[in-house]
Design an enzyme around this catalytic site. Structure first.
Site, PDB file in Angstrom:
ATOM      1  N   HIS A 258      -9.241  40.876   7.527  1.00 40.05           N
ATOM      2  CA  HIS A 258     -10.433  40.050   7.463  1.00 40.05           C
ATOM      3  C   HIS A 258     -11.480  40.731   6.602  1.00 40.05           C
ATOM      4  O   HIS A 258     -11.603  41.954   6.636  1.00 40.05           O
ATOM      5  CB  HIS A 258     -11.013  39.799   8.865  1.00 40.05           C
ATOM      6  CG  HIS A 258     -11.894  38.601   8.903  1.00 40.05           C
ATOM      7  ND1 HIS A 258     -13.217  38.659   8.542  1.00 40.05           N
ATOM      8  CD2 HIS A 258     -11.623  37.306   9.197  1.00 40.05           C
ATOM      9  CE1 HIS A 258     -13.737  37.444   8.635  1.00 40.05           C
ATOM     10  NE2 HIS A 258     -12.792  36.604   9.023  1.00 40.05           N
ATOM     11  N   ASP A 309      -6.193  33.309  12.935  1.00 48.62           N
ATOM     12  CA  ASP A 309      -5.033  32.476  12.590  1.00 48.62           C
ATOM     13  C   ASP A 309      -3.738  32.919  13.262  1.00 48.62           C
ATOM     14  O   ASP A 309      -2.828  32.115  13.429  1.00 48.62           O
ATOM     15  CB  ASP A 309      -4.813  32.474  11.070  1.00 48.62           C
ATOM     16  CG  ASP A 309      -5.772  31.526  10.370  1.00 48.62           C
ATOM     17  OD1 ASP A 309      -6.132  30.514  10.982  1.00 48.62           O
ATOM     18  OD2 ASP A 309      -6.154  31.804   9.225  1.00 48.62           O
TER      19      ASP A 309
HETATM   20  N1  ACO Z   1      -1.149  41.991   4.871  1.00 45.05           N
HETATM   21  C1  ACO Z   1      -0.928  43.112   4.151  1.00 45.05           C
HETATM   22  N2  ACO Z   1      -1.914  43.795   3.549  1.00 45.05           N
HETATM   23  C2  ACO Z   1      -3.160  43.333   3.691  1.00 45.05           C
HETATM   24  C3  ACO Z   1      -3.456  42.166   4.415  1.00 45.05           C
HETATM   25  C4  ACO Z   1      -2.389  41.502   5.031  1.00 45.05           C
HETATM   26  N3  ACO Z   1      -2.590  40.401   5.738  1.00 45.05           N
HETATM   27  N4  ACO Z   1      -4.770  41.953   4.397  1.00 45.05           N
HETATM   28  C5  ACO Z   1      -5.309  42.914   3.663  1.00 45.05           C
HETATM   29  N5  ACO Z   1      -4.338  43.752   3.233  1.00 45.05           N
HETATM   30  C6  ACO Z   1      -4.510  44.964   2.420  1.00 45.05           C
HETATM   31  C7  ACO Z   1      -4.607  44.548   0.954  1.00 45.05           C
HETATM   32  O1  ACO Z   1      -3.353  44.520   0.335  1.00 45.05           O
HETATM   33  C8  ACO Z   1      -5.517  45.606   0.410  1.00 45.05           C
HETATM   34  O2  ACO Z   1      -4.770  46.792   0.251  1.00 45.05           O
HETATM   35  P1  ACO Z   1      -5.016  47.735  -1.022  1.00 45.05           P
HETATM   36  O3  ACO Z   1      -6.440  48.181  -0.897  1.00 45.05           O
HETATM   37  O4  ACO Z   1      -3.997  48.793  -0.848  1.00 45.05           O
HETATM   38  O5  ACO Z   1      -4.793  46.872  -2.214  1.00 45.05           O
HETATM   39  C9  ACO Z   1      -6.497  45.858   1.563  1.00 45.05           C
HETATM   40  O6  ACO Z   1      -5.783  45.528   2.735  1.00 45.05           O
HETATM   41  C10 ACO Z   1      -7.759  45.026   1.457  1.00 45.05           C
HETATM   42  O7  ACO Z   1      -7.371  43.646   1.379  1.00 45.05           O
HETATM   43  P2  ACO Z   1      -8.138  42.556   0.552  1.00 45.05           P
HETATM   44  O8  ACO Z   1      -7.215  41.418   0.283  1.00 45.05           O
HETATM   45  O9  ACO Z   1      -8.840  43.156  -0.638  1.00 45.05           O
HETATM   46  O10 ACO Z   1      -9.254  42.145   1.597  1.00 45.05           O
HETATM   47  P3  ACO Z   1     -10.219  40.924   1.444  1.00 45.05           P
HETATM   48  O11 ACO Z   1     -11.392  41.213   2.272  1.00 45.05           O
HETATM   49  O12 ACO Z   1     -10.438  40.570   0.030  1.00 45.05           O
HETATM   50  O13 ACO Z   1      -9.359  39.713   2.065  1.00 45.05           O
HETATM   51  C11 ACO Z   1      -8.174  38.433   3.641  1.00 45.05           C
HETATM   52  C12 ACO Z   1      -9.380  39.335   3.388  1.00 45.05           C
HETATM   53  C13 ACO Z   1      -8.123  37.337   2.585  1.00 45.05           C
HETATM   54  C14 ACO Z   1      -8.309  37.768   4.985  1.00 45.05           C
HETATM   55  C15 ACO Z   1      -6.879  39.303   3.608  1.00 45.05           C
HETATM   56  O14 ACO Z   1      -6.908  40.238   4.672  1.00 45.05           O
HETATM   57  C16 ACO Z   1      -5.621  38.463   3.655  1.00 45.05           C
HETATM   58  O15 ACO Z   1      -5.159  38.011   2.606  1.00 45.05           O
HETATM   59  N6  ACO Z   1      -5.040  38.222   4.876  1.00 45.05           N
HETATM   60  C17 ACO Z   1      -3.847  37.404   5.000  1.00 45.05           C
HETATM   61  C18 ACO Z   1      -4.200  35.931   5.015  1.00 45.05           C
HETATM   62  C19 ACO Z   1      -4.922  35.531   6.285  1.00 45.05           C
HETATM   63  O16 ACO Z   1      -4.514  35.842   7.389  1.00 45.05           O
HETATM   64  N7  ACO Z   1      -5.999  34.762   6.099  1.00 45.05           N
HETATM   65  C20 ACO Z   1      -6.795  34.250   7.213  1.00 45.05           C
HETATM   66  C21 ACO Z   1      -8.107  34.977   7.286  1.00 45.05           C
HETATM   67  S1  ACO Z   1      -9.079  34.429   8.623  1.00 45.05           S
HETATM   68  C22 ACO Z   1      -9.593  32.919   8.120  1.00 45.05           C
HETATM   69  O17 ACO Z   1      -9.865  32.674   6.975  1.00 45.05           O
HETATM   70  C23 ACO Z   1      -9.698  31.932   9.070  1.00 45.05           C
END
Ligand code: ACO
Length: 372
Positions: A258, A309
């Site tokens: 998140h 989610d």
């Molecule tokens: N699985 C694996 N790795 C992850 C995940 C995940 N679900 N979420 C974050 N990471 C990792 C990223 O790869 C990144 O790693 P790195 O720094 O080595 O490249 C680090 O954690 C930071 O992740 P970002 O994507 O930059 O975080 P951001 O704040 O931009 O995105 C988000 C947040 C979109 C929710 C992300 O965690 C994600 O894509 N999660 C999966 C999709 C999801 O569950 N979405 C629902 C969110 S809640 C909602 O909207 C209702």
């Protein structure tokens, strides 16, 4: 170097009184989400988000009556669904189109006075439940079901979806899910809604834009994909290898991570408990056990915690809801928050118009096509 905040991380884009996330705790208009999830009916939340206070008994009764009275759709919406229901259209695509379509039948869609704007909000909130449930039925060749005046919003959603009276336990669980998803400060879809109406465009346009944003897998679209993952994993024994492979291939695991919460999503504990209970009651505890094992593994390997989610997926699955309706259900609840933010944006509007740091080519001269 210009200070670009990719993904607007940490940027305060406006003031709000609708909801807050402070020290990883979510509040709606100052009420803790734990308190509301344990006690409130979704209709009270709608009122709270739009008026910054809980309704009294009379106000709640009026809102419920209006929601019921507006749930019915113009028959042309049903024929419209029939036209493309067989084309394998995703319900979020159908919802995006149909929210726009119902504006055609709202003679006051563009009226600007405050009372009309609020009334339009109630109409949209009522009809969004009917759009999702009617589409789900029409695509299966079934007739839409009219709302039942003895049921609340949560109960009516389930009733209009299945055509059978839901049990009290089902209504309670679904109501809680609606409460938990109603608002969440400046998430992508809410910000999208506020951007859309900051040009003083109408409320329907704001909701259409928000539905489009919620649809994406990084936002509301994650819950449907959680179920696809659980179908792939099949048993607890396969969890380690499955997650290790995903991590190795740098794939995201849906339902984790998140932007704002780094120590856990305050809504997830409720959904986890609901998932435990309801999977148990429906003889599907294995799905819960696999989910817990995935959550433990993600915490250990990536330090990532389940978001709203993750466990909502098994809750909806156990309520016998088709997986591609999970995100539309999120939209049904979040419409209350989108409308609250749209109303707030109108109250103190300034068009959203940030700047971009240009990194492209410079000083180029037009070359006639025959010379390229
Ligand atoms: N699985 C694996 N790795 C992850 C995940 C995940 N679900 N979420 C974050 N990471 C990792 C990223 O790869 C990144 O790693 P790195 O720094 O080595 O490249 C680090 O954690 C930071 O992740 P970002 O994507 O930059 O975080 P951001 O704040 O931009 O995105 C988000 C947040 C979109 C929710 C992300 O965690 C994600 O894509 N999660 C999966 C999709 C999801 O569950 N979405 C629902 C969110 S809640 C909602 O909207 C209702």
């Amino acid at each position: 170097m210009a200070n670009v905040q990719k993904g607007l991380e940490g940027v305060l884009a406006a003031e709000t009184k609708v909801s807050s996330i402070i020290d990883s705790q979510l509040t709606y208009a100052g009420y803790d989400i734990d308190d509301l999830a344990n006690n409130a009916e979704f209709e009270e939340i709608i009122f709270l988000l739009w008026h910054y206070r809980l309704p009294n008994a009379e106000e709640l009764k009026t809102l419920k009556e209006k929601l019921l009275s507006y749930m019915e759709l113009n028959p042309r919406v049903y024929s419209h669904f029939k036209e493309y229901a067989t084309d394998n259209v995703h319900p979020m695509t159908a919802l995006r189109t149909s929210v726009s379509y119902i504006a055609h039948f709202d003679p006051k869609a563009e009226a600007e006075d405050d009372t009309e704007t609020l009334e339009r909000g109630i109409r949209i909130q009522a009809k969004i439940a009917s759009l999702v449930t009617a589409f789900a039925r029409v695509r299966e060749g079934k007739d839409p079901v009219k709302p039942n005046k003895d049921l609340n919003y949560a109960g009516n959603f389930l009733y209009m979806l299945r055509g059978e009276l839901p049990t009290d336990i089902e209504v309670e669980a679904f109501n809680k899910a609606l409460v938990l998803h109603a608002d969440h400060e400046f998430n992508a879809s809410t910000f999208t809604a506020r951007c859309a109406v900051s040009s003083l465009s109408d409320m329907y346009s704001g909701i259409v834009a928000a539905v489009g944003s919620l649809k994406g897998p990084l936002h509301g679209g994650a819950n449907e994909r959680v179920m696809s993952m659980l179908a792939e994993v099949k048993s607890e024994d396969e969890v380690d290898e499955y997650i290790d492979n995903k991590i190795k291939n740098k794939e995201k695991i849906m339902g984790f991570g998140h932007r704002v919460y780094k120590d856990g999503d305050p809504r997830a504990k409720f959904l986890k408990e609901m998932s435990r209970k309801i999977t148990n009651e429906t003889g599907q505890s294995q799905l819960f056990d696999i989910s817990v094992k995935i959550a433990d593994k993600m915490k250990k390997e990536k330090g990532l915690i389940a978001n709203v989610d993750f466990f909502s997926a098994t809750v909806y699955h156990s309520l016998n809801i088709e997986h591609d309706l999970f995100t539309p259900i999120f939209a049904v609840s979040r419409t209350s928050g989108w409308i609250a933010h749209i109303l707030e944006q109108y109250e103190d509007n300034r068009i959203m118009r940030p700047r971009a740091h240009y990194v492209g080519e410079v000083n180029r001269t037009y070359v006639p096509i025959e010379e390229r």
